[in-house]
Design an enzyme around this catalytic site. Sequence first.
Site, PDB file in Angstrom:
ATOM      1  N   GLY A 210      36.066  46.603  41.354  1.00 54.93           N
ATOM      2  CA  GLY A 210      36.489  45.331  40.766  1.00 54.93           C
ATOM      3  C   GLY A 210      37.983  45.228  40.522  1.00 54.93           C
ATOM      4  CB  ILE A 211      39.801  43.562  37.733  1.00 53.19           C
ATOM      5  CG1 ILE A 211      39.228  42.162  37.988  1.00 53.19           C
ATOM      6  CG2 ILE A 211      41.222  43.480  37.220  1.00 53.19           C
ATOM      7  CD1 ILE A 211      39.043  41.309  36.731  1.00 53.19           C
TER       8      ILE A 211
ATOM      9  CG  ASN B 155      40.370  47.288  34.526  1.00 51.50           C
ATOM     10  OD1 ASN B 155      40.393  46.055  34.599  1.00 51.50           O
ATOM     11  ND2 ASN B 155      39.432  48.012  35.154  1.00 51.50           N
TER      12      ASN B 155
ATOM     13  CE1 TYR C 295      34.083  41.908  28.236  1.00 53.51           C
ATOM     14  CE2 TYR C 295      34.386  39.546  27.909  1.00 53.51           C
ATOM     15  CZ  TYR C 295      34.623  40.702  28.650  1.00 53.51           C
ATOM     16  OH  TYR C 295      35.405  40.651  29.777  1.00 53.51           O
TER      17      TYR C 295
ATOM     18  CB  THR D  16      34.136  40.799  40.029  1.00 47.72           C
ATOM     19  OG1 THR D  16      33.505  40.232  38.887  1.00 47.72           O
ATOM     20  CG2 THR D  16      35.634  40.700  39.897  1.00 47.72           C
TER      21      THR D  16
HETATM   22  P1  NAD Z   1      33.525  46.006  36.414  1.00 52.22           P
HETATM   23  O1  NAD Z   1      32.326  46.144  35.559  1.00 52.22           O
HETATM   24  O2  NAD Z   1      33.336  45.687  37.851  1.00 52.22           O
HETATM   25  O3  NAD Z   1      34.426  47.328  36.315  1.00 52.22           O
HETATM   26  C1  NAD Z   1      34.649  47.991  35.089  1.00 52.22           C
HETATM   27  C2  NAD Z   1      34.833  49.465  35.378  1.00 52.22           C
HETATM   28  O4  NAD Z   1      35.046  50.121  34.114  1.00 52.22           O
HETATM   29  C3  NAD Z   1      33.612  50.105  36.038  1.00 52.22           C
HETATM   30  O5  NAD Z   1      33.979  50.837  37.189  1.00 52.22           O
HETATM   31  C4  NAD Z   1      33.064  50.997  34.956  1.00 52.22           C
HETATM   32  O6  NAD Z   1      32.410  52.152  35.436  1.00 52.22           O
HETATM   33  C5  NAD Z   1      34.323  51.347  34.164  1.00 52.22           C
HETATM   34  N1  NAD Z   1      33.979  51.818  32.820  1.00 52.22           N
HETATM   35  C6  NAD Z   1      33.092  51.247  31.964  1.00 52.22           C
HETATM   36  N2  NAD Z   1      32.971  52.013  30.871  1.00 52.22           N
HETATM   37  C7  NAD Z   1      33.793  53.077  31.034  1.00 52.22           C
HETATM   38  C8  NAD Z   1      34.062  54.232  30.245  1.00 52.22           C
HETATM   39  N3  NAD Z   1      33.461  54.438  29.063  1.00 52.22           N
HETATM   40  N4  NAD Z   1      34.957  55.134  30.714  1.00 52.22           N
HETATM   41  C9  NAD Z   1      35.552  54.943  31.920  1.00 52.22           C
HETATM   42  N5  NAD Z   1      35.321  53.875  32.702  1.00 52.22           N
HETATM   43  C10 NAD Z   1      34.443  52.955  32.271  1.00 52.22           C
HETATM   44  O7  NAD Z   1      34.448  44.904  35.701  1.00 52.22           O
HETATM   45  P2  NAD Z   1      35.541  43.881  36.305  1.00 52.22           P
HETATM   46  O8  NAD Z   1      34.864  42.585  36.538  1.00 52.22           O
HETATM   47  O9  NAD Z   1      36.314  44.515  37.387  1.00 52.22           O
HETATM   48  O10 NAD Z   1      36.461  43.705  35.004  1.00 52.22           O
HETATM   49  C11 NAD Z   1      37.561  44.553  34.742  1.00 52.22           C
HETATM   50  C12 NAD Z   1      38.236  44.114  33.449  1.00 52.22           C
HETATM   51  O11 NAD Z   1      38.550  42.711  33.486  1.00 52.22           O
HETATM   52  C13 NAD Z   1      37.357  44.315  32.215  1.00 52.22           C
HETATM   53  O12 NAD Z   1      38.183  44.682  31.127  1.00 52.22           O
HETATM   54  C14 NAD Z   1      36.776  42.932  31.978  1.00 52.22           C
HETATM   55  O13 NAD Z   1      36.414  42.748  30.641  1.00 52.22           O
HETATM   56  C15 NAD Z   1      37.960  42.051  32.381  1.00 52.22           C
HETATM   57  N6  NAD Z   1      37.569  40.686  32.779  1.00 52.22           N
HETATM   58  C16 NAD Z   1      36.873  40.430  33.930  1.00 52.22           C
HETATM   59  C17 NAD Z   1      36.559  39.114  34.271  1.00 52.22           C
HETATM   60  C18 NAD Z   1      35.821  38.765  35.542  1.00 52.22           C
HETATM   61  O14 NAD Z   1      35.631  37.555  35.830  1.00 52.22           O
HETATM   62  N7  NAD Z   1      35.401  39.709  36.354  1.00 52.22           N
HETATM   63  C19 NAD Z   1      36.935  38.070  33.428  1.00 52.22           C
HETATM   64  C20 NAD Z   1      37.625  38.376  32.247  1.00 52.22           C
HETATM   65  C21 NAD Z   1      37.945  39.680  31.939  1.00 52.22           C
END
Ligand code: NAD
Length: 454
Positions: free
Chosen positions: A225-226, A295, A360, A395
Amino acid sequence: MSDYLVRAASRPLLSGLMRALRLPTPVTLNRAEPPFVPEALENQTFYIGQTDNARLGRKIGNVLSSGGAHARTLEDVDTEGSTAHHGLVFDATGMQGADDLSALYLFVNRVARQIAACGRVVILADAPERLDSTEASAAAQAVEGFVRSFAKEVGKFGTTVNGIYVEPGAESRISEPLRFLLSDHSAFIDGQVLTISGAGRAPRSVPTRGTLVDKVAVVTGAARGIGAATARRLASEGAKVVAIDVPDNRDPLENLSQEIGGAALALDITSGQAAAEIGDFCNAQHGGIDVFVHNAAITRDRSLANMSTDEWQSVLAVNLQAVLSIDAELDRRKLLRDHARIVCMSSVAGIAGNRGQTNYAATKAGLMGFVRARSDALRSRGVCYNAVAPGFIETAMTAAMPLPLREAGRRMSSLGQGGYPEDVASVVAFLSTPGAGGLSGNVVRVCGQGLIGA
Ligand code: NAD
């Protein structure tokens, strides 16, 4: 993961039909390929204007010319008429009161119609809270309303409108943020107003190419993801990336690290030893850290009355408490180098709130408080703390949403579409560069001016 309406609207026959059926026809946004380069504005024409007492002088013209752009003024319109152009830059600093806003209205009113698709508009003004006069402060604050409203008018063309508040002493730090907002690296930032501070130590030199060469960047949650897009983007700027994710994601993490020539550290950031392990690794391998991107995050959505203690605590632990512990440990061990950049991944949910996401949204708002509180602490060493708040990003997480919710998330924004992880990564990378040294304590939304939280 991509947007079927953006794909359809890019075909002339289909887009005509979509218009006839009154369907949304979001434009394909112009996105710049990494890395950042000085000539990011090559061959583009921008109209520039200013109020009577504007104080940025020739700085705006210099940014345009060094970026390879052509600058035109309203005098050129008088002699040659208005022609299609890439956007507008207006220097609204030095305003004394509401009357001065007329110059902004007259300028934009004159040339707004000829802005090409995916154009860029940036308005600079004094930071309202740093002005002594009530009238001047009101006029400067008015710019924010102007920016957000004009952005809603031109977003359907893929054009973005953003603002920059310039604090006293920050005049010499506007170049890189202005070039970033005018470039196609900022395609999904819309309707936002950043504040550039003059406080803190400035780096001796600001590279405009290879902006992160020899820098060490840590990204948590980097397996997908991000986070993965951010790790790739930082590496494309030359950074040595330490990618962190949970042991269950060791394989994708190691693949990513190999791809970008970085290192993989498989650990759970909530474990008691995580902060020490990260510190030990970075100290042994690199002797310090230049960029830290917090992140990693999880969601455990449920209405508050039905939320279990575990659902509450696990989200708090990953999204907020781990960030605070890691930051405190790195600070205690003095591992953050001078001019380090810390970027926290927040969310528009932390601004607007979301039903079923009290846990969250609380953590994402907490991160905004964290960067604001920390931004003063290490400013004397040039260290900057900022948060990035993504809106609807394409994503795996958003692909799993029910269709009506997913469509609402995409369309209820000025740009009428979702962003990509690379859009968020581009902002994180920019905030990590030496040229972003004036930005600290900011929360930058990357949401295409989503109606939720914008
Ligand atoms: P995702 O769930 O695809 O990826 C998150 C990653 O964090 C995963 O690989 C996961 O294994 C890792 N992770 C979770 N807990 C962990 C831990 N305890 N230790 C180490 N790694 C850990 O999420 P995403 O959609 O890529 O989002 C990334 C960030 O962007 C997050 O902070 C999310 O809150 C924020 N965000 C995303 C969106 C969206 O539309 N996707 C919108 C707003 C905010």
